[in-house]
Design a protein around this motif. Structure first.
Motif, short mmCIF file in Angstrom:
data_model
loop_
_atom_site.label_atom_id
_atom_site.label_comp_id
_atom_site.label_asym_id
_atom_site.label_seq_id
_atom_site.Cartn_x
_atom_site.Cartn_y
_atom_site.Cartn_z
N THR A 187 2.67 11.00 -2.01
CA THR A 187 1.39 10.32 -1.80
C THR A 187 0.45 11.17 -0.96
O THR A 187 0.75 11.53 0.18
CB THR A 187 1.60 8.96 -1.11
N ASN B 279 0.84 -1.19 0.00
CA ASN B 279 0.00 0.00 0.00
C ASN B 279 0.87 1.24 0.00
O ASN B 279 2.07 1.20 0.33
CB ASN B 279 -0.92 0.02 1.23
N ASP C 182 4.68 9.52 1.70
CA ASP C 182 5.77 8.86 1.00
C ASP C 182 5.83 9.33 -0.45
O ASP C 182 4.82 9.75 -1.03
CB ASP C 182 5.59 7.34 1.03
N GLU D 46 1.69 4.85 1.58
CA GLU D 46 1.52 5.58 2.83
C GLU D 46 1.53 7.08 2.56
O GLU D 46 2.39 7.57 1.81
CB GLU D 46 2.61 5.21 3.83
N ALA E 177 -3.45 7.45 -1.98
CA ALA E 177 -3.38 6.23 -1.17
C ALA E 177 -4.71 5.47 -1.22
O ALA E 177 -4.72 4.23 -1.35
CB ALA E 177 -3.02 6.59 0.28
#
Length: 231
Positions: free
Chosen positions: A103, A74, A79, A76, A108
């Motif tokens: 992100t 996944n 990030d 985060e 996300a």
């Protein structure tokens, strides 16, 4: 199959069902029309000029398994990622220009939703074909042609291969020589074919966008509800 700026997933229901056993999408993107309803069961040929998008399709069609997709990590919030498969889930035309993206909560969320959807529906595309090339590389066979190019004028700019690189007069001539059934998508103001209203979409900040359609077929079919009622 995946998030993609300009995809037709939400309005696929408004387009005519395919009359032929083959569907060709010469501007494939995320192939929302071919995936809608039971269209995916037919022979599907995708043509995509953007090498990065075509490589995603090659992986999904020829190699990927549901387990591999669900095991992808996944994203985060906060990030950074340089994976194009991640970046396009930001659902912005700028995604085609970014090399790295931070992100956001939306990215996300979209990635998590997309992973589940792709894994659950991967079986639908395993018999499909993908050609990495220009729309003119599509084989001119009798088929239902779902043609969704970068839209004429400003709205089609920003993609890796956007409206700036398309000669719409040549595109119109090409469209008219397709064998079978033609469904061509466009936005308000497009003038290279005799487009008609399809539906109106509500966009960001209340902006309303009118979707247009050009349709022709060698078969004589009564389609009383071909176009959605404009409200």
């Amino acid at each position: 199959m995946f998030y993609y700026y300009g995809r037709k997933k939400q309005i696929a229901k408004y387009y005519p069902l395919p009359l032929f056993n083959t569907i060709i999408e010469p501007f494939a993107g995320s192939a929302a029309y071919a995936l809608s309803s039971n269209n995916w069961k037919k022979r599907v040929i995708l043509v995509e000029k953007d090498e990065r998008v075509a490589s995603i399709w090659k992986w999904l069609i020829y190699k990927a398994t549901p387990e591999e997709i669900m095991n992808m990590p996944n994203l985060e919030v906060g990030d950074k990622t340089s994976e194009f498969f991640h970046i396009i889930h930001a659902v912005t035309k700028m995604a085609f220009k970014y090399k790295t993206i931070k992100t956001t909560p939306l990215l996300a969320r979209n990635w998590q939703i997309s992973k589940r959807y792709i894994a659950a529906n991967l079986y639908k595309v395993k018999h499909w074909e993908i050609i990495c090339g220009d729309y003119t590389d599509a084989p001119n066979v009798e088929a239902t042609w779902f043609i969704d190019p970068p839209y004429q004028f400003e709205s089609g700019k920003g993609y890796q291969y956007g409206s700036e690189g398309i000669n719409y007069e040549e595109l119109a001539r090409w469209v008219m020589t397709r064998k079978g059934e033609v469904i061509c998508c466009e936005g308000d103001g497009a003038n290279y074919l005799s487009f008609k209203p399809l539906t109106i979409l509500s966009g960001v900040a209340g902006k309303r966008n009118r979707e247009l359609i050009f349709y022709k077929s060698v078969k004589t079919v009564t389609q009383l509800s071909l176009f959605a009622e404009i409200s």
